[in-house]
Every structure is written in C-alpha cells, then in structure tokens.
Design an enzyme around this catalytic site. Structure first.
Site: not given
Ligand code: HMG
Ligand code: MG
Length: 304
Positions: A15, A209, A240, A249
């Site tokens: 992931r 990280h 990220c 990481n």
């Molecule tokens: P949004 O655009 O605000 O969502 O995104 P929405 O609810 O307004 O919906 C807009 C569109 O997104 C719609 O589709 C929804 O169906 C679709 P449309 O009608 O336009 O065709 N949608 C989705 N599609 C698939 N799966 C879903 C989903 N939700 C809505 N779950 C959202 C909000 C959270 C989905 C978006 O911002 C997103 O996907 N963000 C992910 C970012 C991410 O993955 N970042 C990396 C991970 S975090 C990290 O790495 C940190 C960590 O490792 C810890 C650390 O290191 O600190 C964990």
């Molecule tokens: Mg991370």
C-alpha cells in the site's frame, strides 16, 4: 536496557510502498509479491487502498488484488479505507481489517482526502462503526504527527485531541505517522511522553518514513518507551503522493535485521524477506533504499 522480547512489524509495502511509485506493478506481480510476503512470517500485510483510483492510480486494482491473493491463516490482510464507498469495496473484497486515516494538519488533510478535519470525524466514525458491525477489525493512522509539509509542526494538544477522537471511535490501534520523515529521537520522546500520559502503549504503533535516515533511531527510542508495533515497507518503498518530500518508510528488511541482531524476536525470516525485496526491486526497476538488501546483493556478488 530492558528491550522487549518481541515486536510486531506491520508490512505496508503493497500500500504505502506502491502508492507513490511512477511505475505501476501488474496485478499479477502484486499478488505474487503479497503471497511471498505472507510466507516470510509476517502476520500483518496492508495489501492496498480502497481510495479513489483517480487520486491514487497505482492502486486501482485493490479489489482484484484482494480477491486473487492466497489467504494464509494467521495473517491479517488489511487495506486503507477513507469513506463508506471504500468500505463497501473492502467488505466485498473480504478484507480482515480496514485502516482509516486522517491528518493532524488541516492543510494536509484537505490535500490528501479533500475534507477539513471537522468534516472527517463523522465520516471515519461511520466507517469504524460499520467495519466493526461487519465483524472486521479497524486501525487508524494519524499523519503529520511530527511535522506537516505545509504547516510545519502541529501543536501536541491538537495531535492529542484528534487522537482521542479517533480512539473513541473504536479503532483497535492508532499508528502515529512521521509522514515526511523529519522526526528525531528527542522529538519522538517528547511526543510519546505526552501520548503515554493519556493512552496505553499497546494502543499505539509508530509509522516512520526515512527521509533523513532517522527512522531506526526513532524506532529505538520508541522501543525504549515501550512501543512494540512498527509499520515498515519492504525495501524502503513508500511515500504519500499528497505530502511533498515524503520518502519511503523504514525498510522492513533493515528493521528486521536490527531486531535480529539485538535478539528481539519478530517471527520473520530475513532470507525470505530479502528474496521478496529482490523481487520487488526488480519489478520496480530502481535501486531501493534498504541497506540490508544492498549488503545482501554485494555479498552475493563477492561470493560469485
Ligand atoms: P472526493 O473527491 O472529495 O470524494 O475524494 P467525493 O465523495 O466528493 O466523491 C467524488 C468522486 O470520487 C465520486 O465519483 C465518488 O464516487 C468517488 P464521481 O461521481 O465523480 O465519478 N469516490 C470514490 N471512488 C473510489 N473509492 C472511494 C471513493 N470515494 C469517493 N473510496 C477521497 C475523497 C477520500 C475519496 C479522495 O480524496 C481520495 O481517494 N484520497 C486518497 C488519498 C490517498 O490515498 N493518500 C495516500 C494515503 S494516506 C498516507 O499515505 C499516509 C499514511 O501512510 C500515514 C503517514 O505516512 O502519515 C497512512
Ligand atoms: Mg505513510
């Protein structure tokens, strides 16, 4: 020093490791890699993310990956879930554990999940509730605990307030993210001292990280303070996409090597881990940061 007898390493490579890679792995390669990780003795593998694939295209095939992997008994197969839509897919995929996530920084939260911190709480609360109602477990991540790429250091009071809210939702564990890898051991000690006044140590995990090469030092001070769960990514992959400057990481192979050398049990076979590391390095097509992997490769070259 009274080190713990054992620790738990949670593998986040499939992931966190892959989400930021320019080269997308095929579903088949992801599946083979995850299956080989499960044979190393790892008991926890975060296999993908049920986020919007437009935001993280490298993990567009989360459902397929989850359906195709072998499920080894004793291994928890987890995935990141941001909202109800993600949860629906995660349950369809029969994921064992979901991981909800948010940031202690308003700006990072907005960039990463397009919501304010206040807007995020009810969304995650519902996901946690429904995950538990479906008979699955759920953990939480809090990002930017030590520093934010947009806002710098976040006040510890704010970090503790959000952590309390997340733990109250019913998550089993909170993983504290050094998202951009800038934490140092003094800061980790200060932050953990504050946390341990309010939360039991077995509710906390650390997610370092390794941007400045300080992750192992930060893990050591965390161990001294009684933390025994650490996230890591094979080969040191990771980052990220919505946190500029975030590098990989801590490498699982480096962490496992250090634990082996210190006589702290992880239950993970280093040789099998390195074989899985070689596999992913070849597939990704660039030299990975893991020191253990580099050492292993040079040993092999020398013995030829
Ligand atoms: P949004 O655009 O605000 O969502 O995104 P929405 O609810 O307004 O919906 C807009 C569109 O997104 C719609 O589709 C929804 O169906 C679709 P449309 O009608 O336009 O065709 N949608 C989705 N599609 C698939 N799966 C879903 C989903 N939700 C809505 N779950 C959202 C909000 C959270 C989905 C978006 O911002 C997103 O996907 N963000 C992910 C970012 C991410 O993955 N970042 C990396 C991970 S975090 C990290 O790495 C940190 C960590 O490792 C810890 C650390 O290191 O600190 C964990
Ligand atoms: Mg991370």
């Amino acid at each position: 020093m009274d080190w713990p007898q054992s620790i738990c390493i949670k593998e986040v490579g499939p992931r966190d490791g892959l989400q930021n890679e320019k080269k997308y792995l095929s579903t088949e390669d992801k599946v083979s890699w995850i299956n080989s990780l499960a044979l190393t003795g790892l008991t926890y593998i975060e296999i993908s993310s049920f986020v919007n694939p437009k935001w993280v295209p490298a993990l567009h095939d989360a459902l397929e990956v989850a359906k195709k992997i072998d499920r080894k008994p004793g291994v928890t197969y987890a995935a990141l879930v941001p909202n109800q839509k993600g949860l629906e897919k995660a349950l369809q995929a029969n994921i064992d554990e979901t991981a909800v996530f948010m940031s202690a920084s308003e700006s990072h939260n907005k960039k990463n999940i397009n919501k304010s911190i206040a807007e995020t709480f009810p969304i995650l609360k519902e996901v946690v509730h429904d995950t538990l109602a479906a008979g699955k477990t759920v953990r939480g991540y809090l990002s930017a605990v030590f520093s934010c790429p947009y806002e710098g250091k976040i006040s510890i009071d704010k970090v503790l307030f959000i952590s309390e809210k997340m733990l109250e939702m019913g998550i089993s564990e909170l993983s504290l993210g050094d998202t951009i890898g800038t934490a140092n051991p003094t800061q980790v000690e200060e932050v953990l001292e504050a946390f341990l006044k309010y939360f039991p140590k077995d509710k906390l995990a650390m997610h370092f990280h390794n941007t400045y090469g300080m992750a192992l030092a930060n893990i050591l001070i965390s161990l001294e303070m009684g933390i025994t769960t650490f996230d890591a990514s094979l080969g040191g992959l990771g980052g990220c996409p919505y946190a500029p400057g975030a590098s990989g990481n801590i490498a699982t192979d480096d962490l496992n090597h250090m634990m082996n050398e210190m006589g702290i049990s992880t239950g993970i076979n280093q040789e099998k881990l390195l074989a899985a590391s070689c596999f992913i390095e070849e597939k990704i097509g660039r030299t990975l940061p893991s020191h253990a992997l580099k050492a292993e490769k040079s040993k092999k070259r020398l013995s030829k």
